[in-house]
Enzyme design. Structure first.
Site, PDB file in Angstrom:
ATOM      1  N   LYS A 105      45.063  43.234  39.828  1.00 20.94           N
ATOM      2  CA  LYS A 105      44.211  44.344  39.377  1.00 20.94           C
ATOM      3  C   LYS A 105      45.020  45.411  38.639  1.00 20.94           C
ATOM      4  O   LYS A 105      44.510  46.047  37.714  1.00 20.94           O
ATOM      5  CB  LYS A 105      43.455  44.947  40.563  1.00 20.94           C
ATOM      6  CG  LYS A 105      42.432  44.007  41.200  1.00 20.94           C
ATOM      7  CD  LYS A 105      41.400  43.501  40.192  1.00 20.94           C
ATOM      8  CE  LYS A 105      40.240  42.786  40.859  1.00 20.94           C
ATOM      9  NZ  LYS A 105      39.281  42.240  39.867  1.00 20.94           N
TER      10      LYS A 105
ATOM     11  N   TYR B 278      46.253  40.454  45.086  1.00 21.95           N
ATOM     12  CA  TYR B 278      45.063  41.070  44.462  1.00 21.95           C
ATOM     13  C   TYR B 278      45.436  42.381  43.755  1.00 21.95           C
ATOM     14  O   TYR B 278      45.009  42.634  42.628  1.00 21.95           O
ATOM     15  CB  TYR B 278      44.036  41.306  45.566  1.00 21.95           C
ATOM     16  CG  TYR B 278      42.706  41.855  45.138  1.00 21.95           C
ATOM     17  CD1 TYR B 278      41.758  41.055  44.506  1.00 21.95           C
ATOM     18  CD2 TYR B 278      42.365  43.180  45.406  1.00 21.95           C
ATOM     19  CE1 TYR B 278      40.510  41.561  44.148  1.00 21.95           C
ATOM     20  CE2 TYR B 278      41.126  43.687  45.059  1.00 21.95           C
ATOM     21  CZ  TYR B 278      40.196  42.871  44.433  1.00 21.95           C
ATOM     22  OH  TYR B 278      38.971  43.383  44.087  1.00 21.95           O
TER      23      TYR B 278
HETATM   24  P1  NAI Z   1      31.688  38.389  44.677  1.00 21.65           P
HETATM   25  O1  NAI Z   1      32.605  37.529  45.468  1.00 21.65           O
HETATM   26  O2  NAI Z   1      30.398  38.818  45.294  1.00 21.65           O
HETATM   27  O3  NAI Z   1      31.360  37.710  43.277  1.00 21.65           O
HETATM   28  C1  NAI Z   1      32.378  37.148  42.514  1.00 21.65           C
HETATM   29  C2  NAI Z   1      31.790  36.433  41.332  1.00 21.65           C
HETATM   30  O4  NAI Z   1      32.870  35.864  40.601  1.00 21.65           O
HETATM   31  C3  NAI Z   1      30.847  35.292  41.685  1.00 21.65           C
HETATM   32  O5  NAI Z   1      29.773  35.284  40.765  1.00 21.65           O
HETATM   33  C4  NAI Z   1      31.695  34.032  41.475  1.00 21.65           C
HETATM   34  O6  NAI Z   1      30.923  32.923  41.067  1.00 21.65           O
HETATM   35  C5  NAI Z   1      32.607  34.491  40.358  1.00 21.65           C
HETATM   36  N1  NAI Z   1      33.870  33.764  40.312  1.00 21.65           N
HETATM   37  C6  NAI Z   1      34.835  33.705  41.275  1.00 21.65           C
HETATM   38  N2  NAI Z   1      35.834  32.906  40.867  1.00 21.65           N
HETATM   39  C7  NAI Z   1      35.508  32.466  39.637  1.00 21.65           C
HETATM   40  C8  NAI Z   1      36.145  31.608  38.691  1.00 21.65           C
HETATM   41  N3  NAI Z   1      37.332  31.054  38.939  1.00 21.65           N
HETATM   42  N4  NAI Z   1      35.517  31.360  37.516  1.00 21.65           N
HETATM   43  C9  NAI Z   1      34.310  31.921  37.244  1.00 21.65           C
HETATM   44  N5  NAI Z   1      33.665  32.745  38.092  1.00 21.65           N
HETATM   45  C10 NAI Z   1      34.254  33.004  39.275  1.00 21.65           C
HETATM   46  O7  NAI Z   1      32.572  39.648  44.261  1.00 21.65           O
HETATM   47  P2  NAI Z   1      32.169  41.148  43.880  1.00 21.65           P
HETATM   48  O8  NAI Z   1      32.374  42.006  45.066  1.00 21.65           O
HETATM   49  O9  NAI Z   1      30.890  41.189  43.157  1.00 21.65           O
HETATM   50  O10 NAI Z   1      33.371  41.492  42.873  1.00 21.65           O
HETATM   51  C11 NAI Z   1      33.238  41.426  41.470  1.00 21.65           C
HETATM   52  C12 NAI Z   1      34.490  41.991  40.851  1.00 21.65           C
HETATM   53  O11 NAI Z   1      34.678  43.337  41.279  1.00 21.65           O
HETATM   54  C13 NAI Z   1      35.747  41.219  41.257  1.00 21.65           C
HETATM   55  O12 NAI Z   1      36.638  41.165  40.166  1.00 21.65           O
HETATM   56  C14 NAI Z   1      36.332  42.102  42.349  1.00 21.65           C
HETATM   57  O13 NAI Z   1      37.700  41.922  42.469  1.00 21.65           O
HETATM   58  C15 NAI Z   1      35.956  43.483  41.846  1.00 21.65           C
HETATM   59  N6  NAI Z   1      35.923  44.505  42.860  1.00 21.65           N
HETATM   60  C16 NAI Z   1      35.050  44.420  43.924  1.00 21.65           C
HETATM   61  C17 NAI Z   1      35.045  45.418  44.863  1.00 21.65           C
HETATM   62  C18 NAI Z   1      34.120  45.401  46.034  1.00 21.65           C
HETATM   63  O14 NAI Z   1      34.261  46.258  46.918  1.00 21.65           O
HETATM   64  N7  NAI Z   1      33.151  44.498  46.123  1.00 21.65           N
HETATM   65  C19 NAI Z   1      35.956  46.578  44.779  1.00 21.65           C
HETATM   66  C20 NAI Z   1      36.789  46.563  43.626  1.00 21.65           C
HETATM   67  C21 NAI Z   1      36.768  45.560  42.710  1.00 21.65           C
END
Ligand code: NAI
Length: 246
Positions: free
Chosen positions: A158, A154
């Site tokens: 990133k 990851y």
């Molecule tokens: P989440 O797991 O709640 O949502 C992820 C979203 O990405 C979902 O809508 C899912 O359908 C979509 N997704 C996953 N794989 C996919 C694929 N192969 N094709 C199309 N869509 C896909 O995650 P969250 O927490 O909302 O994270 C969103 C972004 O923010 C991610 O890139 C994550 O790495 C990043 N992030 C999140 C943090 C956190 O603390 N929640 C911290 C830092 C970064």
């Protein structure tokens, strides 16, 4: 602030992407939501956006699949009339110490988090070049800046996204297209919801503000970066982390 703009948000069905989509719609944008799992969750966001009087179409697509991403972006352009704001937010984790990390877990995390951004950006590149004031916003992570034990895949994805952001920013700057990265810290979403109370306490202890962030904290910045007011900011990585990685 975003009236007349069309945003494409990957991973827009929940978590950060959902909040970014809703915030941009509230500020006047029409939104294309890309998701890969729950139809019901995507439909729920669509209904909320349409209730604001904005257009919203939802598209099921694996962003890691180059051909599918190309078909997707062509469809969005023809159905929505174009794309002005691309938010590469879709992401997954497959954590484990390197000693036990499987090759497929490394590959899949890179494919979704990093190559997914390449697939969408590449597919929309020519189109965005021609859209006045277009914006690309990549959701990275503080883990890409600091590293994290158990997240070599990851963190690599990133960190790679940051190099990708700066390169695309340089390529498109003369066209007036900006490309920036947001590096959230720990934000309350499904991704972090699975953590135990003990782990959460440990995390909060590392954050100067002593709490996890909310999706709205990230969405506010994404909407600002998408706005005309941010037109001279490009190639930047902005942390939204309560001071964690400073
Ligand atoms: P989440 O797991 O709640 O949502 C992820 C979203 O990405 C979902 O809508 C899912 O359908 C979509 N997704 C996953 N794989 C996919 C694929 N192969 N094709 C199309 N869509 C896909 O995650 P969250 O927490 O909302 O994270 C969103 C972004 O923010 C991610 O890139 C994550 O790495 C990043 N992030 C999140 C943090 C956190 O603390 N929640 C911290 C830092 C970064």
């Amino acid at each position: 602030m975003l009236s007349g703009k069309i945003a494409l948000v990957t991973g827009g069905s929940r978590g950060l992407g959902r909040e970014i989509a809703l915030t941009m719609a509230r500020q006047g944008a029409d939104v294309a939501i890309v998701y890969n799992a729950s139809d019901a969750a995507a439909q729920q966001v669509q209904q909320e956006i349409e209730a604001m009087g904005r257009r919203c179409c939802i598209y099921k697509c694996d962003v890691a699949d180059f051909d599918a991403a190309k078909t997707l972006t062509d469809t969005v352009i023809s159905e929505m009339g174009g794309v002005d704001i691309l938010v590469n937010n879709a992401g997954i984790v497959r954590d484990g110490l390197l000693l036990s990390m499987k090759e497929e877990d490394f590959d899949r995390v890179l494919s979704v988090n990093l190559k997914g951004a390449f697939n969408l950006t590449k597919s929309l590149y020519r189109h965005l070049m021609k859209r006045s004031g277009a914006r690309i916003i990549n959701i990275s992570s503080v883990v890409g800046l600091m590293g994290n034990a158990g997240q070599a895949n990851y963190a690599a994805a990133k960190a790679g996204l940051i190099g990708f952001t700066k390169s695309v920013a340089r390529e498109l700057a003369a066209r007036g297209v900006t490309c920036n990265a947001i590096a959230p810290g720990f934000i309350e979403t499904d991704m972090t919801g699975a953590l135990s109370d003990k782990v959460r306490e440990g995390i909060a202890g590392q954050i100067p503000m002593k709490r996890m962030g909310a999706p709205a904290d990230v969405a506010a910045l994404a909407a600002f970066l998408a706005s005309p007011a941010a037109g001279y900011i490009t190639g930047e990585v902005i942390r939204v982390d309560g001071g964690m990685a400073m």
